[in-house]
Design an enzyme around this catalytic site. Structure first.
Site, short mmCIF file in Angstrom:
data_model
loop_
_atom_site.label_atom_id
_atom_site.label_comp_id
_atom_site.label_asym_id
_atom_site.label_seq_id
_atom_site.Cartn_x
_atom_site.Cartn_y
_atom_site.Cartn_z
N ARG A 95 -29.71 4.28 8.97
CA ARG A 95 -28.70 5.30 8.67
C ARG A 95 -27.77 5.61 9.84
O ARG A 95 -26.57 5.78 9.65
CB ARG A 95 -29.36 6.58 8.16
CG ARG A 95 -30.07 6.46 6.82
CD ARG A 95 -29.52 5.40 5.94
NE ARG A 95 -30.07 5.40 4.59
CZ ARG A 95 -30.14 4.34 3.82
NH1 ARG A 95 -29.73 3.16 4.29
NH2 ARG A 95 -30.60 4.41 2.59
N SER A 180 -36.60 3.36 -7.61
CA SER A 180 -35.38 3.05 -6.86
C SER A 180 -35.77 2.27 -5.61
O SER A 180 -36.89 2.40 -5.10
CB SER A 180 -34.63 4.33 -6.48
OG SER A 180 -35.40 5.11 -5.59
#
Length: 410
Positions: A95, A180
């Site tokens: 990230r 997911s």
């Protein structure tokens, strides 16, 4: 003045596809889609064309794999980072790199805002936004999932799929998705859906198709495979005699580890936002590298230096997990880590077999292990006098004896 510009972290999935169109419509803005290639493989196929069809004015798909391995994964592994004793931080460490590049694009394009598709319940919103705050505090951050008007329009996946159909947005999604995923060079994660039940057995025979990077350990080869990893100052630079870049090391170890079912983790972790969540991870190359690096340290790192560094592993890991990669405390800790690694040089031989990584030999030109001192036989160097241990024990026992005497009087 032209239209307002927003740079969107775009994956091409249902959420960011809808968000791209929604931002353009809701803000009457020009939306620039940005995708970081950090090892998603075929997930990137057709992404640029799809983003343009969905309404992006411009698309960046930047290959950041070298930078990811060299400047993020390897320094983190030098620190021995392991969140809550199990998680190798595969999503977390990606990230800050995405945020860094997104900020660079925003500045280059004259954008006033960046946007992401992270939900208001997860860690990624924090990681993206803390990274942006450290690097470009002047930029506005738009997080649609935290906006009431967005959630009112899209209370669930069914509404998003309907919106996609009405706007001609092609998405590979159904109203019921079993889980997911998030993939990069270091790992792939699985969460939500069927995995929200912690009693659900992700390792069961009927769930084998879920895994992407690794064979089931029971299906792995029946013959072990040996690898040699050569380290220089805590960085793996040679694999099986071939000099490699950090990216090449990760790609090769992923393939080898995956073949032998290495690196699967199933855990319930504590999110930074306060809730517990269940995640299943595949980190085949990372698991090998982590183990080999630790063994190399055992031979070459001073005991007290290792004790200090190890005491900081939980703190360092939380810093990465919580999104403070660009914060001064991480930079300060990294300086200590770099200093601790200056003699972590040598070769580790490992054995891969049925989901396990086992040490099969260590050697180093700067080894702190002296067999003449450690031997249980006669010490030819006379460096250690066994009689000295008596005084050593007596001094260390003094406080225990004093405490024992106090306890008897109470």
């Amino acid at each position: 003045m032209g239209k307002r510009k927003i740079v969107l972290a775009y994956s091409g999935g249902l959420d960011t596809s809808i968000i791209l169109a929604w931002l353009k419509e809701h803000y009457e803005a020009e939306v620039i889609a940005f995708t970081a290639d950090i090892g998603q493989k075929d997930e990137l196929d057709g992404l640029e064309e799809k983003a343009l069809r969905t309404g992006a004015s411009k698309v960046y798909i930047d290959d950041l794999r070298d930078e990811f391995a060299r400047d993020f994964i390897f320094p983190m592994f030098q620190a021995g980072a392991l969140y809550e004793g199990q998680y190798l931080l595969g999503t977390s460490i990606a990230r800050p790199l995405i945020a860094k590049r997104m900020v660079e694009i925003a500045r280059a394009e004259g954008a006033t805002a960046i946007a992401h598709g992270a939900t208001g319940k997860g860690n990624d919103q924090v990681r993206f936004e803390l990274g942006a705050a450290a690097l470009a505090p002047e930029l506005e951050v738009i997080a649609p999932w935290r906006l009431e008007e967005f959630r009112a329009q899209f209370p669930g996946r069914a509404e998003m799929i309907t919106y996609a159909e009405e706007h001609g947005i092609q998405v590979k999604a159904t109203a019921q998705k079993p889980y997911s995923t998030d993939r990069n060079l270091l790992h792939i994660s699985f969460e939500s859906g069927i995995l929200e039940d912690p009693w659900f057995d992700a390792s069961a025979e009927e769930n084998k198709d879920m895994f992407v990077l690794s064979a089931a350990p029971e299906d792995a080869p029946d013959v072990p495979e040996y690898l040699e990893l050569e380290f220089e100052k805590g960085m793996c630079i040679v694999l099986n005699g071939e000099r490699m870049s950090p990216l090449q090391v990760m790609e090769a170890l992923n393939q080898l580890g995956g073949k032998h079912g290495i690196g699967r983790v199933d855990m319930v972790e504590n999110r930074f936002v306060g809730m517990k969540s269940r995640g299943v991870y595949e980190t085949p190359g990372g698991a090998i590298l982590f183990a080999a690096h630790r063994w190399m340290e055992s031979l070459t790192m001073d005991r007290e230096v290792m004790a200090i560094r190890d005491s900081l592993i939980p703190r360092y890991s939380s810093i990465v997990y919580n999104g403070f990669w660009f914060a001064p405390e991480r930079l300060a800790l990294q300086a200590l880590v770099t200093e601790s690694q200056k003699n972590v040089t040598g070769t580790v031989r490992v054995k891969l077999y049925k989901g396990n990584v086992t040490v099969a030999g260590i050697k180093s030109p700067v080894s702190l292990y002296n067999p003449n001192i450690a031997t249980m036989e006669a010490d030819p160097s006379q460096a250690y006098n066994q009689s000295d241990a008596e005084g050593f024990i007596r001094l260390n026992a003094l406080r225990l004896k004093v405490a024992a005497g106090v306890d008897k009087r109470v």
